[in-house]
Design a protein around this motif. Structure first.
Motif, PDB file in Angstrom:
ATOM      1  N   ALA A   1       0.823  -1.207   0.000  1.00  0.00           N
ATOM      2  CA  ALA A   1       0.000   0.000   0.000  1.00  0.00           C
ATOM      3  C   ALA A   1       0.858   1.260   0.000  1.00  0.00           C
ATOM      4  CB  ALA A   1      -0.941  -0.010   1.210  1.00  0.00           C
ATOM      5  N   ALA A   2       2.116   1.141   0.467  1.00  0.00           N
ATOM      6  CA  ALA A   2       3.016   2.298   0.470  1.00  0.00           C
ATOM      7  C   ALA A   2       3.614   2.534  -0.919  1.00  0.00           C
ATOM      8  CB  ALA A   2       4.134   2.105   1.501  1.00  0.00           C
ATOM      9  N   GLY A   3       3.595   1.505  -1.747  1.00  0.00           N
ATOM     10  CA  GLY A   3       4.175   1.631  -3.088  1.00  0.00           C
ATOM     11  C   GLY A   3       5.570   2.212  -3.057  1.00  0.00           C
ATOM     12  N   MET A   4       6.365   1.751  -2.106  1.00  0.00           N
ATOM     13  CA  MET A   4       7.718   2.281  -1.887  1.00  0.00           C
ATOM     14  C   MET A   4       8.551   2.276  -3.175  1.00  0.00           C
ATOM     15  SD  MET A   4      10.149   3.005   0.428  1.00  0.00           S
ATOM     16  CE  MET A   4       9.575   2.351   1.974  1.00  0.00           C
ATOM     17  N   THR A   5       9.198   3.397  -3.463  1.00  0.00           N
ATOM     18  CA  THR A   5      10.059   3.483  -4.648  1.00  0.00           C
ATOM     19  C   THR A   5      11.390   4.138  -4.296  1.00  0.00           C
ATOM     20  OG1 THR A   5       8.741   5.448  -5.137  1.00  0.00           O
ATOM     21  CG2 THR A   5       8.425   3.536  -6.574  1.00  0.00           C
ATOM     22  N   ARG A   6      12.477   3.577  -4.816  1.00  0.00           N
ATOM     23  CA  ARG A   6      13.798   4.182  -4.647  1.00  0.00           C
ATOM     24  C   ARG A   6      14.595   4.078  -5.941  1.00  0.00           C
ATOM     25  NH1 ARG A   6      16.353   5.681   0.379  1.00  0.00           N
ATOM     26  NH2 ARG A   6      17.770   6.653  -1.097  1.00  0.00           N
ATOM     27  N   SER A   7      15.410   5.100  -6.206  1.00  0.00           N
ATOM     28  CA  SER A   7      16.309   5.111  -7.361  1.00  0.00           C
ATOM     29  C   SER A   7      17.652   4.520  -6.962  1.00  0.00           C
ATOM     30  CB  SER A   7      16.558   6.553  -7.824  1.00  0.00           C
ATOM     31  OG  SER A   7      15.357   7.258  -7.998  1.00  0.00           O
TER      32      SER A   7
ATOM     33  N   GLY B   1      18.480   0.522   4.569  1.00  0.00           N
ATOM     34  CA  GLY B   1      17.384  -0.440   4.481  1.00  0.00           C
ATOM     35  C   GLY B   1      16.231   0.004   3.600  1.00  0.00           C
ATOM     36  N   ASN B   2      16.013   1.298   3.542  1.00  0.00           N
ATOM     37  CA  ASN B   2      14.907   1.852   2.760  1.00  0.00           C
ATOM     38  C   ASN B   2      14.980   1.467   1.279  1.00  0.00           C
ATOM     39  OD1 ASN B   2      14.041   4.635   1.128  1.00  0.00           O
ATOM     40  ND2 ASN B   2      12.615   3.965   2.707  1.00  0.00           N
TER      41      ASN B   2
ATOM     42  N   GLU C   1      11.030   9.236  -0.941  1.00  0.00           N
ATOM     43  CA  GLU C   1      12.007   8.578  -0.078  1.00  0.00           C
ATOM     44  C   GLU C   1      13.441   9.053  -0.302  1.00  0.00           C
ATOM     45  OE1 GLU C   1      10.760   6.525   2.215  1.00  0.00           O
ATOM     46  OE2 GLU C   1       8.745   6.558   1.347  1.00  0.00           O
ATOM     47  N   GLU C   2      13.653   9.937  -1.289  1.00  0.00           N
ATOM     48  CA  GLU C   2      15.009  10.458  -1.510  1.00  0.00           C
ATOM     49  C   GLU C   2      15.026  11.977  -1.544  1.00  0.00           C
ATOM     50  OE1 GLU C   2      15.317   7.547  -4.430  1.00  0.00           O
ATOM     51  OE2 GLU C   2      14.766   8.815  -6.124  1.00  0.00           O
ATOM     52  N   THR C   3      13.907  12.603  -1.159  1.00  0.00           N
ATOM     53  CA  THR C   3      13.847  14.072  -1.106  1.00  0.00           C
ATOM     54  C   THR C   3      13.351  14.517   0.280  1.00  0.00           C
ATOM     55  OG1 THR C   3      11.650  13.946  -2.114  1.00  0.00           O
ATOM     56  CG2 THR C   3      13.498  14.411  -3.578  1.00  0.00           C
ATOM     57  N   SER C   4      12.070  14.222   0.549  1.00  0.00           N
ATOM     58  CA  SER C   4      11.497  14.606   1.844  1.00  0.00           C
ATOM     59  C   SER C   4      12.067  13.736   2.964  1.00  0.00           C
ATOM     60  CB  SER C   4       9.972  14.469   1.770  1.00  0.00           C
ATOM     61  OG  SER C   4       9.422  14.249   3.040  1.00  0.00           O
ATOM     62  N   LYS C   5      12.202  12.439   2.676  1.00  0.00           N
ATOM     63  CA  LYS C   5      12.736  11.502   3.666  1.00  0.00           C
ATOM     64  C   LYS C   5      14.130  11.029   3.240  1.00  0.00           C
ATOM     65  CE  LYS C   5       8.803  11.436   5.885  1.00  0.00           C
ATOM     66  NZ  LYS C   5       8.576  12.894   5.869  1.00  0.00           N
ATOM     67  N   TYR C   6      14.839  10.419   4.180  1.00  0.00           N
ATOM     68  CA  TYR C   6      16.149   9.822   3.909  1.00  0.00           C
ATOM     69  C   TYR C   6      17.161  10.805   3.346  1.00  0.00           C
ATOM     70  CZ  TYR C   6      13.482   5.856   5.254  1.00  0.00           C
ATOM     71  OH  TYR C   6      12.678   5.022   5.972  1.00  0.00           O
ATOM     72  N   THR C   7      17.084  12.071   3.828  1.00  0.00           N
ATOM     73  CA  THR C   7      18.129  13.060   3.574  1.00  0.00           C
ATOM     74  C   THR C   7      18.579  13.531   4.953  1.00  0.00           C
ATOM     75  OG1 THR C   7      16.550  14.880   3.502  1.00  0.00           O
ATOM     76  CG2 THR C   7      17.055  13.801   1.412  1.00  0.00           C
ATOM     77  N   ASP C   8      19.788  14.084   5.032  1.00  0.00           N
ATOM     78  CA  ASP C   8      20.369  14.423   6.332  1.00  0.00           C
ATOM     79  C   ASP C   8      20.596  15.929   6.430  1.00  0.00           C
ATOM     80  OD1 ASP C   8      20.592  11.578   6.551  1.00  0.00           O
ATOM     81  OD2 ASP C   8      22.463  11.694   5.416  1.00  0.00           O
TER      82      ASP C   8
ATOM     83  N   ARG D   1      22.378  16.624   3.121  1.00  0.00           N
ATOM     84  CA  ARG D   1      23.063  15.589   2.341  1.00  0.00           C
ATOM     85  C   ARG D   1      21.980  14.726   1.700  1.00  0.00           C
ATOM     86  NH1 ARG D   1      27.281  11.960   5.239  1.00  0.00           N
ATOM     87  NH2 ARG D   1      25.356  11.071   6.057  1.00  0.00           N
ATOM     88  N   ARG D   2      22.210  14.321   0.440  1.00  0.00           N
ATOM     89  CA  ARG D   2      21.238  13.461  -0.230  1.00  0.00           C
ATOM     90  C   ARG D   2      21.933  12.225  -0.786  1.00  0.00           C
ATOM     91  NH1 ARG D   2      17.917  15.833  -4.646  1.00  0.00           N
ATOM     92  NH2 ARG D   2      16.939  13.824  -4.265  1.00  0.00           N
TER      93      ARG D   2
END
Ligand code: MTE
Ligand code: CO
Length: 390
Positions: free
Chosen positions: A176-182, A220-221, A241-248, A256-257
């Motif tokens: 349901a989250a349809g998780m996507t990562r590059s 892990g993401n 997951e690579e813009t709003s989340k999982y950046t420092d 940092r991205r």
């Protein structure tokens, strides 16, 4: 045990009566005496259990392999329930031949077995600003280590034929989250695995049954569960997951991205707050885990005085690249206070930083990628607390 220990002098029930027969548990379960060894969550951490996390009980485990039923879970949209016959994996985008695989199709490709750790980028995230959670299950339990069986991602991409401008792969989940990562093509073709088995049995539903992507050593993401689609493209997709989340977010306001690699890290699992010393002074087994997304762990040092002096620990068991390593330091505890720390060094010469060094470099706004040195305060009565030393 005293001179007249009834456990020695009297016949016990388990010695007198027959035990359960075969098939009492067709799929075996742990001893009832181990009922306290379970994944646990922290209720106040998230608003719902479907987008939440629970933690591996690291303090109660040994060796390097995490039992399947104890692997921490992190879902953004709950656990998808997928019948393997209904599952499809599609490859599209910049390929010569878009493909759709059934699970049966995937079983016909040459497969490999590899042991890897998976660590959530948010592991230890609650500890950035100060010691907070009292137990390595909570401070470090968003990690597990499993032997996966699967088909190298490269094999499947080669089957589709990557066009020359294909530089990135988008991995998409069917939940349901349809998780996507590059994922950059170099990594996709290096050691990524499309896995269907964990520790010999089918993936557990929580871990992405029937198919998950393994992205060894990386956060892990990116290990997309319930993997249903791989798109080849010429640039990253800039997903949530690579813009709003999982950046420092750094102290200067910049972020940092694409901080993919999980840097060297370690933690003492026993003694620890959930594993106090119950036996008084004398021989004490100090035990812990170390890992690095760069490769093998070369050395682990342990300090009992808050980082002033270090002793090299003994790494025991297999040393696989990008897997957990088990270390021990066997000491004679004199019953005094200890400030226990461990620090990992990987084969590429990268060390775990102190908490202060990490904060100096990265500020205090971050959640992700906290690989700093953990301190446990062992008290004279054997109880243990999560603390920080300056
Ligand atoms: N894949 C999908 N499809 N959906 C998810 O919510 N969570 C990710 C990743 N893959 C997630 C996913 C995150 S943030 C982590 S840390 C790992 O899965 C957790 O894997 P685990 O549940 O096997 O521990
Ligand atoms: Co995660």
């Amino acid at each position: 045990a005293g001179e007249s220990d009834p456990l020695i002098t009297e016949v016990q029930d388990w010695n007198r009566y027959l035990g359960a027969g075969v098939q009492a548990a067709p799929y075996g379960v742990p001893s009832a005496h181990e009922a306290h060894v379970v994944r646990r969550d922290v209720e106040w951490l998230t608003a719902s259990t479907e987008s939440s996390v629970n933690f591996t009980p690291l303090h109660a485990l040994d060796g390097i392999i995490t039992p399947n039923g104890l692997c921490f879970e992190r879902h953004h949209g709950g656990v998808a329930d997928i019948a393997p016959a209904d599952h499809r994996l599609m490859i599209n985008g910049l390929v010569d031949k878009p493909l759709v695989f059934t699970m049966a199709d995937l079983m016909r490709f040459p497969r490999e077995n590899r042991v890897y750790f998976l660590e959530c980028a948010a592991n230890s995230g609650m500890e950035w600003r100060g010691a907070q959670l009292n137990g390595c299950q909570y401070t470090h339990g968003m990690v597990h280590c499993v032997m996966y069986t699967g088909v190298p991602l490269k094999t499947l991409l080669d089957e589709a034929g990557i066009k020359t401008n294909g530089k990135w792969v988008l991995a998409e989940g069917a939940d349901a989250a349809g998780m996507t990562r590059s994922i950059p093509m170099e990594k996709a073709l290096d050691d990524c695995l499309v896995a269907f088995k964990m520790n010999g049995e089918a993936l557990r539903p929580e871990q992405g049954y029937p198919l998950r992507l393994c992205v060894p050593g990386w956060e892990g993401n990116m290990w997309v569960k319930w993997l249903r689609r791989l798109e080849v493209g010429d640039e990253p997709w800039q997903q949530r997951e690579e813009t709003s989340k999982y950046t420092d977010l750094l102290a200067n306001g910049k972020a940092r991205r694409f901080t993919w690699v999980m840097d060297p890290k370690s933690v003492i699992t026993s003694p620890s707050p959930q594993m106090p010393i119950a036996h008084g002074k004398g021989p004490l087994v100090v035990s812990g885990l170390a890992w690095s997304g760069n490769g093998r762990i070369k050395r682990v040092d342990v300090s009992i005085d808050g980082g002033r002096n270090w002793t090299t620990a003994r790494i025991d068991g297999p040393s696989f690249s990008k897997a957990l390593h088990r270390f021990y330091l066997d000491i004679d505890w004199d019953g005094s206070d200890l400030l226990l720390q461990s620090r990992a060094l990987d084969e590429h010469g990268f060390y775990q930083p102190t908490k202060n060094a990490l904060r100096a470099e990265r500020g205090e706004n971050s959640i992700y990628h906290n690989n700093s040195i953990q301190t446990w305060h062992v008290k004279e009565d054997g109880t243990v607390e999560n603390v920080e030393v300056s």
